[in-house]
Scaffold this motif. Structure first.
Motif, PDB file in Angstrom:
ATOM      1  N   PRO A  48      38.149  55.618  43.367  1.00  0.00           N
ATOM      2  CA  PRO A  48      37.602  55.211  42.074  1.00  0.00           C
ATOM      3  C   PRO A  48      36.362  56.040  41.726  1.00  0.00           C
ATOM      4  O   PRO A  48      35.710  56.579  42.609  1.00  0.00           O
ATOM      5  CB  PRO A  48      37.214  53.758  42.292  1.00  0.00           C
ATOM      6  CG  PRO A  48      37.911  53.350  43.536  1.00  0.00           C
ATOM      7  CD  PRO A  48      38.046  54.574  44.358  1.00  0.00           C
ATOM      8  N   HIS A 167      30.847  47.123  39.192  1.00  0.00           N
ATOM      9  CA  HIS A 167      30.145  47.922  38.173  1.00  0.00           C
ATOM     10  C   HIS A 167      30.693  47.610  36.793  1.00  0.00           C
ATOM     11  O   HIS A 167      31.905  47.498  36.611  1.00  0.00           O
ATOM     12  CB  HIS A 167      30.203  49.418  38.489  1.00  0.00           C
ATOM     13  CG  HIS A 167      31.542  50.074  38.333  1.00  0.00           C
ATOM     14  ND1 HIS A 167      31.951  50.638  37.151  1.00  0.00           N
ATOM     15  CD2 HIS A 167      32.555  50.274  39.209  1.00  0.00           C
ATOM     16  CE1 HIS A 167      33.151  51.167  37.306  1.00  0.00           C
ATOM     17  NE2 HIS A 167      33.554  50.954  38.543  1.00  0.00           N
ATOM     18  N   ASP A 179      39.089  48.853  35.773  1.00  0.00           N
ATOM     19  CA  ASP A 179      37.970  49.627  36.337  1.00  0.00           C
ATOM     20  C   ASP A 179      36.738  49.526  35.443  1.00  0.00           C
ATOM     21  O   ASP A 179      36.579  50.305  34.534  1.00  0.00           O
ATOM     22  CB  ASP A 179      38.403  51.085  36.495  1.00  0.00           C
ATOM     23  CG  ASP A 179      37.328  51.943  37.156  1.00  0.00           C
ATOM     24  OD1 ASP A 179      36.390  51.374  37.740  1.00  0.00           O
ATOM     25  OD2 ASP A 179      37.425  53.174  37.072  1.00  0.00           O
ATOM     26  N   ASP A 180      35.829  48.643  35.672  1.00  0.00           N
ATOM     27  CA  ASP A 180      35.885  47.641  36.718  1.00  0.00           C
ATOM     28  C   ASP A 180      35.630  46.262  36.104  1.00  0.00           C
ATOM     29  O   ASP A 180      34.902  45.453  36.672  1.00  0.00           O
ATOM     30  CB  ASP A 180      34.871  47.993  37.813  1.00  0.00           C
ATOM     31  CG  ASP A 180      34.887  47.013  38.966  1.00  0.00           C
ATOM     32  OD1 ASP A 180      35.918  46.366  39.189  1.00  0.00           O
ATOM     33  OD2 ASP A 180      33.841  46.858  39.610  1.00  0.00           O
ATOM     34  N   GLU A 211      27.843  53.803  37.807  1.00  0.00           N
ATOM     35  CA  GLU A 211      28.786  54.038  38.913  1.00  0.00           C
ATOM     36  C   GLU A 211      29.591  55.300  38.658  1.00  0.00           C
ATOM     37  O   GLU A 211      29.774  56.138  39.544  1.00  0.00           O
ATOM     38  CB  GLU A 211      29.715  52.836  39.080  1.00  0.00           C
ATOM     39  CG  GLU A 211      30.476  52.825  40.414  1.00  0.00           C
ATOM     40  CD  GLU A 211      31.846  53.501  40.382  1.00  0.00           C
ATOM     41  OE1 GLU A 211      32.444  53.648  41.462  1.00  0.00           O
ATOM     42  OE2 GLU A 211      32.319  53.900  39.299  1.00  0.00           O
ATOM     43  N   GLU A 212      30.080  55.424  37.425  1.00  0.00           N
ATOM     44  CA  GLU A 212      30.986  56.529  37.110  1.00  0.00           C
ATOM     45  C   GLU A 212      30.282  57.885  37.128  1.00  0.00           C
ATOM     46  O   GLU A 212      30.919  58.913  37.213  1.00  0.00           O
ATOM     47  CB  GLU A 212      31.648  56.289  35.739  1.00  0.00           C
ATOM     48  CG  GLU A 212      32.440  54.981  35.641  1.00  0.00           C
ATOM     49  CD  GLU A 212      33.736  55.000  36.445  1.00  0.00           C
ATOM     50  OE1 GLU A 212      33.994  56.004  37.138  1.00  0.00           O
ATOM     51  OE2 GLU A 212      34.480  54.004  36.372  1.00  0.00           O
ATOM     52  N   ASP A 239      35.983  46.588  43.157  1.00  0.00           N
ATOM     53  CA  ASP A 239      36.150  47.651  42.150  1.00  0.00           C
ATOM     54  C   ASP A 239      37.646  47.941  42.015  1.00  0.00           C
ATOM     55  O   ASP A 239      38.239  48.546  42.902  1.00  0.00           O
ATOM     56  CB  ASP A 239      35.383  48.907  42.598  1.00  0.00           C
ATOM     57  CG  ASP A 239      35.276  49.938  41.484  1.00  0.00           C
ATOM     58  OD1 ASP A 239      35.841  49.716  40.404  1.00  0.00           O
ATOM     59  OD2 ASP A 239      34.630  50.976  41.728  1.00  0.00           O
TER      60      ASP A 239
HETATM   61 ZN   LIG Z   1      35.271  51.709  39.390  1.00  0.00          ZN
END
Ligand SMILES: [Zn+2]
Length: 473
Positions: A48, A167, A179-180, A211-212, A239
């Motif tokens: 992820p 996240h 996601d997510d 997060e990304e 996640d």
């Molecule tokens: Zn994620």
């Protein structure tokens, strides 16, 4: 069969890694290990997050500054409170959170959609009566906020902290339902349901942004936790837990761990087995993966596990990552597993203080200047030892006396120094300092002199006799 595939993959990985070791003699050893881990994960499962290999978060080195301390958790047993808790997790509850989260549009860190989603989560936590805060971070040209809601443990002697996290940001190309949104819905549902109970240890419900872009929000969170010497015992990171291709696949969940966190995988596996009738998920321990917010907790020496759906989600980071493409029943099952794990390990309870002591028992017609004994009794739900505190009604009290075993009659004595009527009440507290309610009062009368006292007792007896006579006649 699965084991065989893994064995083959492991061999391929090992050969590849050996090749790198032999060919790349200029690469320092630590990098080889990291490379090895990365290759291994790319083969057995998706990662992820949209970080590229050359943007590995490993560039941030975190050095643990202290040792986490915790008591070994008790073996998992079925608990009625936890059954009641997880039975309330259903598709409808999660759908509500998912609809609200996806309604903001793609929640890209730094955009107003992400900001609004954060405010939504913040307000939901506040409405539950939890202690909530934003934690702002800046990194790599990005800035954002994490949201943390805290439920303080009732055991004042414990500094253990348990975290459930996900996240709330997404990539620009995606509504980020699975996601997510799936993980955030699990965190929000857990907060809602657990806030109606108490826990012995402190629980934090945390949603990260960034997060990304490279786990930026969780990196900042972990850095601050280390600065504060937070005794974080376990982190449960969710996640992508809401996609499954078939009903059969929807009965498995992958757990990623590092070596030190293996006990947590075993723990959640025990939960899945003990609560199988109420959850219906089998845990598939899946080794190491750096690709989500648990990663920096590992770097910092904290123990964390990463819950991840069993199938690869083809809609991952596309416009197709919508609620329609999710399996909400699967999301609910995974949410139940994570919630039950959190509730059990943080020691969910309904009441921490001793029960209300019984009304004190003793002489109600005495005389001042003489000492009288009064008894009471109560129990503690956790069988803790108990202290008692008698308020004599004349501005004085016994102070805390004890501790005594739970369920044992205790005695305290008092001498009133002035004529009058007094009411005696008593309360209890356990050895952890949790106080009970006050008992019902016992009214006592302390006449002025021995003669008055003599007559008042005789009269009382006379009245009692007369009462009896009347009732017989
Ligand atoms: Zn994620």
């Amino acid at each position: 069969m699965r084991k065989k595939i893994y064995a083959v993959l492991f061999c391929i990985t090992f050969l590849t890694a050996s090749f790198i070791t032999v060919q790349g003699s200029d690469i320092p050893n630590p990098n080889i290990k990291q490379h090895f881990d990365l290759l291994y994960k790319q083969i057995i499962g998706p990662i992820p997050g949209e970080m590229k290999n050359d943007e590995l978060p490993i560039r941030y080195e975190i050095t643990p500054s202290f040792e986490v301390y915790y008591n070994e958790p008790e073996p998992v047993t079925l608990d009625d409170n936890i059954i009641a808790l997880i039975n309330q997790v259903d598709e409808e509850l999660l759908l509500n959170y998912l609809e609200n989260l996806t309604a903001f549009g793609p929640r890209v860190t730094g955009t107003s959609a992400c900001e609004e989603a954060g405010e939504y989560i913040y307000n939901e936590f506040v409405n539950l009566g939890l202690e909530v805060r934003y934690q702002e971070w800046e990194n790599g040209g990005f800035s954002g906020k994490n949201i943390e809601a805290t439920m303080h443990g009732v055991d004042n002697s414990s500094n253990e902290i348990y975290i459930i996290c996900a996240h709330y940001d997404s990539v620009s190309t995606s509504p980020g339902a699975d996601d997510d949104g799936s993980g955030v819905a699990a965190v929000m549902a857990s907060a809602k349901l657990m806030s109606t109970f108490l826990t012995y240890h402190t629980v934090r419900f945390v949603t990260f942004s960034g997060e990304e872009q490279g786990l930026y929000g969780s990196l900042h969170y972990v850095e601050e936790a280390l600065e504060n010497n937070d005794n974080i015992v376990a982190v449960l990171n969710a996640d992508m837990i809401g996609f499954a291709e078939t009903p059969e696949d929807a009965s498995y969940v992958k757990i990623f761990e590092d070596e030190e966190s293996e006990w947590l995988t075993n723990y959640t596996e025990d939960i899945s087995q003990q609560y199988n009738d109420f959850i219906g998920i089998e845990v598939i321990p899946s080794g190491y993966s750096w690709g989500s917010d648990h990663y920096y907790f590992w770097q910092a020496g904290y123990n964390a596990i990463f819950y991840f759906e069993y199938n690869y989600n083809d809609y991952y980071h596309t416009s197709g990552d919508t609620i329609e493409h999710m399996d909400l029943n699967y999301a609910a099952k995974n949410s139940k597993l994570i919630l039950a794990t959190l509730a059990e390990i943080s020691e969910l309870t309904t009441q921490q203080s001793p029960n209300k002591p019984v009304k004190p028992n003793g002489e109600i017609n005495g005389k001042y200047g003489e000492e009288y004994k009064y008894t009471t009794i109560t129990t503690d739900p956790q069988n803790d030892e108990i202290f008692y505190f008698f308020d004599w009604g004349d501005g004085t009290d016994s102070g805390w006396v004890g501790p005594f075993d739970s369920g044992v009659t205790v005695e305290a004595s008092h001498k009133w120094t002035e004529k009058g009527s007094y009411s005696i009440i008593v309360k209890a507290k356990d050895t952890e300092g949790h106080e009970s309610e006050w008992s019902e009062p016992l009214s006592v009368s302390m006449p002025k002199t021995k003669i008055i006292n003599y007559f008042s007792i005789r009269f009382n007896r006379l009245f009692t006799l007369l009462d009896k006579l009347i009732s017989i006649l």
